[in-house]
Design a protein around this motif. Structure first.
Motif, mmCIF file in Angstrom:
data_model
loop_
_atom_site.group_PDB
_atom_site.id
_atom_site.type_symbol
_atom_site.label_atom_id
_atom_site.label_comp_id
_atom_site.label_asym_id
_atom_site.label_seq_id
_atom_site.Cartn_x
_atom_site.Cartn_y
_atom_site.Cartn_z
ATOM 1 N N GLN A 194 0.029 8.474 0.916
ATOM 2 C CA GLN A 194 -0.750 8.875 2.592
ATOM 3 C C GLN A 194 -0.506 7.331 1.720
ATOM 4 N N ALA A 195 -0.543 6.082 3.289
ATOM 5 C CA ALA A 195 -0.790 4.899 2.921
ATOM 6 C C ALA A 195 -1.505 4.510 4.404
ATOM 7 N N ASN A 196 -2.414 3.357 3.632
ATOM 8 C CA ASN A 196 -3.426 2.630 4.690
ATOM 9 C C ASN A 196 -3.833 1.558 4.663
ATOM 10 N N TYR A 197 -3.757 0.195 5.417
ATOM 11 C CA TYR A 197 -3.659 -0.806 5.935
ATOM 12 C C TYR A 197 -4.265 -1.195 6.503
ATOM 13 N N ALA A 198 -4.662 -2.491 5.997
ATOM 14 C CA ALA A 198 -5.691 -3.890 6.914
ATOM 15 C C ALA A 198 -5.681 -3.678 7.905
ATOM 16 N N GLU A 199 -6.734 -3.564 9.195
ATOM 17 C CA GLU A 199 -6.504 -3.761 10.605
ATOM 18 C C GLU A 199 -5.377 -5.465 10.228
ATOM 19 N N SER A 200 -5.770 -6.376 9.736
ATOM 20 C CA SER A 200 -4.568 -7.357 10.030
ATOM 21 C C SER A 200 -3.363 -7.342 9.543
ATOM 22 N N VAL A 201 -2.617 -6.716 8.866
ATOM 23 C CA VAL A 201 -0.992 -6.126 7.916
ATOM 24 C C VAL A 201 -0.599 -4.889 8.773
ATOM 25 N N LYS A 202 -1.514 -4.009 9.299
ATOM 26 C CA LYS A 202 -0.539 -2.993 10.234
ATOM 27 C C LYS A 202 0.259 -3.218 11.111
ATOM 28 N N GLY A 203 1.103 -3.055 11.018
ATOM 29 C CA GLY A 203 2.637 -3.276 11.687
ATOM 30 C C GLY A 203 3.460 -4.249 11.182
ATOM 31 N N ARG A 204 3.162 -4.138 9.933
ATOM 32 C CA ARG A 204 3.452 -6.103 9.674
ATOM 33 C C ARG A 204 3.615 -5.527 7.971
ATOM 34 N N PHE A 205 3.116 -5.120 6.964
ATOM 35 C CA PHE A 205 3.385 -5.167 6.065
ATOM 36 C C PHE A 205 3.820 -3.050 5.334
ATOM 37 N N THR A 206 4.469 -3.437 4.516
ATOM 38 C CA THR A 206 4.399 -2.067 4.164
ATOM 39 C C THR A 206 4.474 -1.266 2.598
ATOM 40 N N ILE A 207 3.747 -0.987 2.738
ATOM 41 C CA ILE A 207 3.447 -0.313 0.674
ATOM 42 C C ILE A 207 4.776 1.134 0.403
ATOM 43 N N SER A 208 5.167 0.801 -0.524
ATOM 44 C CA SER A 208 5.996 1.242 -0.989
ATOM 45 C C SER A 208 6.375 1.470 -2.526
ATOM 46 N N THR A 209 6.975 2.433 -3.204
ATOM 47 C CA THR A 209 6.602 2.438 -4.621
ATOM 48 C C THR A 209 8.082 3.628 -4.604
ATOM 49 N N ASP A 210 8.829 2.857 -6.274
ATOM 50 C CA ASP A 210 9.556 3.417 -6.892
ATOM 51 C C ASP A 210 9.376 3.853 -8.222
ATOM 52 N N ASN A 211 9.032 5.199 -8.106
ATOM 53 C CA ASN A 211 8.945 5.787 -9.413
ATOM 54 C C ASN A 211 9.452 5.544 -10.593
ATOM 55 N N ALA A 212 11.184 5.587 -10.438
ATOM 56 C CA ALA A 212 11.994 5.267 -11.825
ATOM 57 C C ALA A 212 11.793 3.790 -12.017
ATOM 58 N N LYS A 213 11.686 2.621 -11.043
ATOM 59 C CA LYS A 213 10.909 1.338 -11.498
ATOM 60 C C LYS A 213 9.769 1.463 -11.571
ATOM 61 N N SER A 214 9.002 2.407 -12.156
ATOM 62 C CA SER A 214 7.626 1.650 -12.119
ATOM 63 C C SER A 214 6.634 0.460 -11.679
ATOM 64 N N THR A 215 7.971 0.653 -9.806
ATOM 65 C CA THR A 215 7.674 -0.382 -9.103
ATOM 66 C C THR A 215 7.031 0.056 -8.106
#
Length: 116
Positions: free
Chosen positions: A55-76
């Motif tokens: 699950q992802a949670n965002y600061a109100e100021s960035v909701k709808g504009r920022f997206t957090i994601s991961t690439d486990n294969a690249k440890s990134t």
């Protein structure tokens, strides 16, 4: 020794986009959470986005504009930032909590500057 290395910061005009990356060298077992924080001079570091247990949670100021994601294969860890505003200007840090003792691992920070 685990190190987190951020990249992708820079100067962009308002309304533009940037994608930050946070690459981990070395493995971190039992990751509890991963996130992005930011700090401007004279202010406390604030949370931007955190991902934990799928699950992802965002600061109100960035909701709808920022997206957090991961690439486990690249440890990134990534932060896609769209519709940037001058108030998004800050040094951005990634953080991973994990390991046998639930250690906080921080990156060195990357500057994001949004011009009006």
């Amino acid at each position: 020794q685990v190190q987190l290395v951020e990249s992708g910061g820079g100067l962009v005009q308002a309304g533009g986009s940037l994608r930050l990356s946070c690459a981990a060298s070395g493995s971190i077992s039992s990751i509890s959470s991963m996130g992005w924080f930011r700090q401007v001079p004279g202010k406390q570091r604030e949370v931007v986005a955190v991902t934990s247990g799928g699950q992802a949670n965002y600061a109100e100021s960035v909701k709808g504009r920022f997206t957090i994601s991961t690439d486990n294969a690249k440890s990134t860890l990534y932060l896609q930032m769209n519709s940037l505003k001058p108030e998004d200007t800050a040094v951005y840090y990634c953080k991973v909590i994990g390991g046998a003792t639930m250690t906080d691992y921080w990156g060195q920070g990357t500057q994001v500057t949004v011009s009006s």
